[in-house]
Design an enzyme around this catalytic site. Structure first.
Site, short mmCIF file in Angstrom:
data_model
loop_
_atom_site.label_atom_id
_atom_site.label_comp_id
_atom_site.label_asym_id
_atom_site.label_seq_id
_atom_site.Cartn_x
_atom_site.Cartn_y
_atom_site.Cartn_z
N ASP A 28 0.84 -1.19 0.00
CA ASP A 28 0.00 0.00 0.00
C ASP A 28 0.89 1.25 0.00
O ASP A 28 1.44 1.61 1.04
CB ASP A 28 -0.92 -0.04 1.23
CG ASP A 28 -1.85 1.16 1.26
OD1 ASP A 28 -2.37 1.53 0.19
OD2 ASP A 28 -2.03 1.75 2.35
N GLU A 80 29.21 2.17 3.52
CA GLU A 80 28.97 0.75 3.75
C GLU A 80 28.83 0.03 2.41
O GLU A 80 28.50 -1.15 2.38
CB GLU A 80 27.74 0.54 4.61
CG GLU A 80 26.45 1.05 3.99
CD GLU A 80 25.36 0.02 4.04
OE1 GLU A 80 25.02 -0.42 5.11
OE2 GLU A 80 24.86 -0.34 2.95
N CYS A 112 25.54 3.82 8.76
CA CYS A 112 25.22 5.14 8.19
C CYS A 112 26.05 6.28 8.77
O CYS A 112 25.82 7.43 8.41
CB CYS A 112 23.74 5.46 8.40
SG CYS A 112 22.65 4.38 7.47
N ARG A 199 11.35 -3.21 14.32
CA ARG A 199 11.07 -2.07 15.20
C ARG A 199 12.19 -1.81 16.20
O ARG A 199 12.27 -0.73 16.78
CB ARG A 199 9.76 -2.32 15.96
CG ARG A 199 8.54 -2.20 15.07
CD ARG A 199 7.26 -2.30 15.87
NE ARG A 199 6.11 -2.15 14.99
CZ ARG A 199 5.63 -0.98 14.62
NH1 ARG A 199 6.18 0.12 15.05
NH2 ARG A 199 4.59 -0.91 13.81
N THR A 201 15.05 -1.21 15.49
CA THR A 201 15.90 -0.13 14.93
C THR A 201 15.48 1.24 15.45
O THR A 201 16.19 2.21 15.25
CB THR A 201 15.86 -0.12 13.39
OG1 THR A 201 14.50 0.10 12.98
CG2 THR A 201 16.35 -1.42 12.80
N HIS A 234 20.47 12.40 11.22
CA HIS A 234 20.49 11.29 10.27
C HIS A 234 19.05 10.98 9.84
O HIS A 234 18.12 11.03 10.64
CB HIS A 234 21.12 10.05 10.89
CG HIS A 234 21.00 8.84 10.00
ND1 HIS A 234 21.45 8.85 8.70
CD2 HIS A 234 20.43 7.62 10.22
CE1 HIS A 234 21.18 7.67 8.15
NE2 HIS A 234 20.56 6.92 9.05
N LYS A 239 10.62 10.45 8.80
CA LYS A 239 9.90 10.57 10.06
C LYS A 239 10.82 10.63 11.30
O LYS A 239 10.61 11.45 12.19
CB LYS A 239 8.97 9.36 10.20
CG LYS A 239 7.77 9.61 11.08
CD LYS A 239 6.81 8.43 10.95
CE LYS A 239 5.46 8.75 11.58
NZ LYS A 239 4.50 7.68 11.34
N ASN A 266 17.29 7.62 1.85
CA ASN A 266 18.36 7.51 2.83
C ASN A 266 19.67 7.24 2.12
O ASN A 266 19.86 6.14 1.58
CB ASN A 266 18.04 6.38 3.83
CG ASN A 266 19.15 6.19 4.85
OD1 ASN A 266 20.08 6.99 4.93
ND2 ASN A 266 19.04 5.12 5.63
N SER A 296 23.99 2.43 12.49
CA SER A 296 23.57 1.22 13.18
C SER A 296 24.78 0.47 13.69
O SER A 296 25.86 0.52 13.13
CB SER A 296 22.76 0.33 12.23
OG SER A 296 21.52 0.93 11.97
#
Lengths: 348, 131
Positions: A28, A80, A112, A199, A201, A234, A239, A266, A296
């Site tokens: 969606d 990376e 990142c 999640r 992350t 970052h 969001k 990103n 990360s």
């Protein structure tokens, strides 16, 4: 005071929209666009990689720095997605911009935040008086597995900064780094695509480290969010940076000029560094800029910059970051995108 | 067979676009020459080619050699550099149907080819439409 003497960005001109990816996987699109706050992402051409984009971003930085590239004492490429498993990206970049042979060179990797790692090291070398100029680059052509949430955001871009002590356009007033061992995102050797912990992350990874770093550097500087003209975080999606920024006390007005992810995706190691270049393109003397990266694994590097009088003389010497975002985009269908990103396995 | 040594020898031209300018007649040669084809003199100074120009002519490759088959169809053209010589190179980031003679282009650093999945990557210059 040590700081940035030249900066530059580069982004490919190919784009793919969220709808185009969602169509293929039966997802969606409106909910992805809403959830990620992202409408499209950049896609590298088949003949582009971290090295080619790093060279172009560095050349833009050199146009603004107006220095002899032979005076650069170090080249650090944070990514990376280095093209070679063994062979440095930095040697090609250094050779292409004319900085070889009297330079120190290293390729860095920290998901990142490899770009801001390079910035920290380059700045430290200048502060230590070891060299006249040091070049730090953050660049990536990252991949998300087909159909995975990361595929909607994993993009390509590069930012380059030449650090020095004379004729700076942005002085670095404070730095701080915050790091723990947090397995939120990884890619094992020989694996083509990364894995992530869903999640996990979010709160224990991105938000904990960005908040930890940002809070500490603000305390160190004795500053509050309202003391800044711009804030760059970052941007794994559109969001997260707005959410963490608001929690810290920053406003949309401070964050929007450096928030590139909604139209760029990103760019991993290039993410907050490219956001910084977009801010430097419009910043005025005396303004203050807050930047906090995230990688990360996990960690954040924080920087507080003060814009100098030299900024106005260099902003128009190279293409601006928004030029790469706004001009001559070529939109791809998923088939061409899959071919460009080598997601299609060919016969021998 | 690896072409690492040949690729390495051409780095000044492929990476930095270094040319030679005849000290006798001012002719610029790319790649550099030992003897000026215009006046016969043997003394040159190093110059760097300008990074912008216009497409003089081009052809579209639709049946490509195996090293370039991923990119077909693609254009190879001659670019008149602004204030410099003409060079031959691939014209990237442009669909063949959108390509026109006289089009303004700039030189960008790109992958030219790679020697299979395990060999070295050859980098160099290509022309792309200006933003």
């Amino acid at each position: 005071m040590a700081g940035i003497v030249g900066y530059g960005a580069y982004a490919p001109r190919y784009r793919i929209k969220v709808e185009e990816i969602a169509k293929v996987w039966g997802a969606d699109a409106p909910s992805y666009k809403r959830g990620l706050k992202l409408v499209e992402k950049s896609v590298p051409a088949p003949d582009q990689d971290v090295i080619t984009m790093s060279v172009e971003a560095s050349r833009n930085a050199l146009r603004r720095a107006r220095i002899d590239p032979a005076d650069i004492g170090a080249v650090y490429v944070g990514s990376e997605s280095h093209p070679y498993a063994v062979k440095p990206s930095g040697t090609v970049v250094g050779e292409a911009i004319g900085a070889t042979p009297n330079i120190h060179c290293a390729d860095l990797e920290f998901a990142c935040k490899a770009g801001s790692e390079g910035m920290f090291i380059a700045l430290s070398l200048i502060d230590a008086g070891k060299m006249e100029y040091a070049l730090a680059i953050g660049a990536d052509t990252s991949q998300g597995a087909p159909g995975d949430a990361l595929e909607y955001s994993a993009a390509a871009g590069a930012a380059a900064f030449i650090f020095g002590a004379k004729n700076t356009v942005a002085d670095v007033e404070h730095t701080f780094s915050f790091m723990t061992d947090t397995p939120d995102f990884w890619r094992r050797e020989y694996m083509y695509y990364p894995r992530h912990a869903g999640r996990f992350t979010g709160v224990p990874a991105y938000f904990k480290h960005v908040t930890g770093c940002a809070t500490a550097i603000l305390d160190m500087a004795g500053m509050k969010p309202e003391d800044f003209d711009y804030a760059v975080f970052h941007q794994p999606n559109g969001k997260f940076p707005l959410t963490v920024g608001k929690k810290l006390g920053f406003t949309d007005k401070q964050m929007e000029p450096g928030l590139l992810c909604p139209r760029l995706g990103n760019t991993y190691s290039g993410s907050s560094p490219m956001g910084l270049t977009a801010v430097l393109d419009i910043a005025k003397p005396g303004q203050s800029v807050f930047m906090c990266s995230y990688g990360s694994g996990a960690g954040s590097d924080g920087f507080i910059f003060r814009i100098t009088d030299h900024i106005t003389g260099v902003q128009d010497l190279a293409l601006k970051t928004t030029d790469y975002l706004d001009k001559n985009q070529v939109y791809l269908e998923y088939g061409a995108y899959a071919k460009y990103r080598k997601k299609i396995r060919l016969g021998e | 067979m690896s072409t690492s040594a040949r690729y390495w020898r051409e780095i000044p031209q492929r990476y930095r676009y270094e040319a030679s300018k005849c000290k006798g007649c001012g002719a610029v040669w790319f790649p550099p020459r030992l003897i000026c084809s215009a006046c016969g003199k043997k003394e040159f100074e190093d110059v760097v080619l300008p990074g912008t120009g216009k497409v003089k002519t081009f052809t579209v490759i639709r049946v490509a050699p195996s090293e370039f088959s991923d990119e077909a169809p693609y254009a190879i053209g001659i670019v008149d550099l602004d204030g410099g010589p003409a060079i031959q190179c691939q014209i990237a980031d442009c669909a063949p149907e959108d390509l026109k003679t006289g089009m303004a282009v700039k030189i960008e650093f790109r992958k030219v080819k790679q020697e299979g999945e395990a060999g070295i990557i050859n980098y160099g210059f290509k022309a792309v439409p200006v933003l």
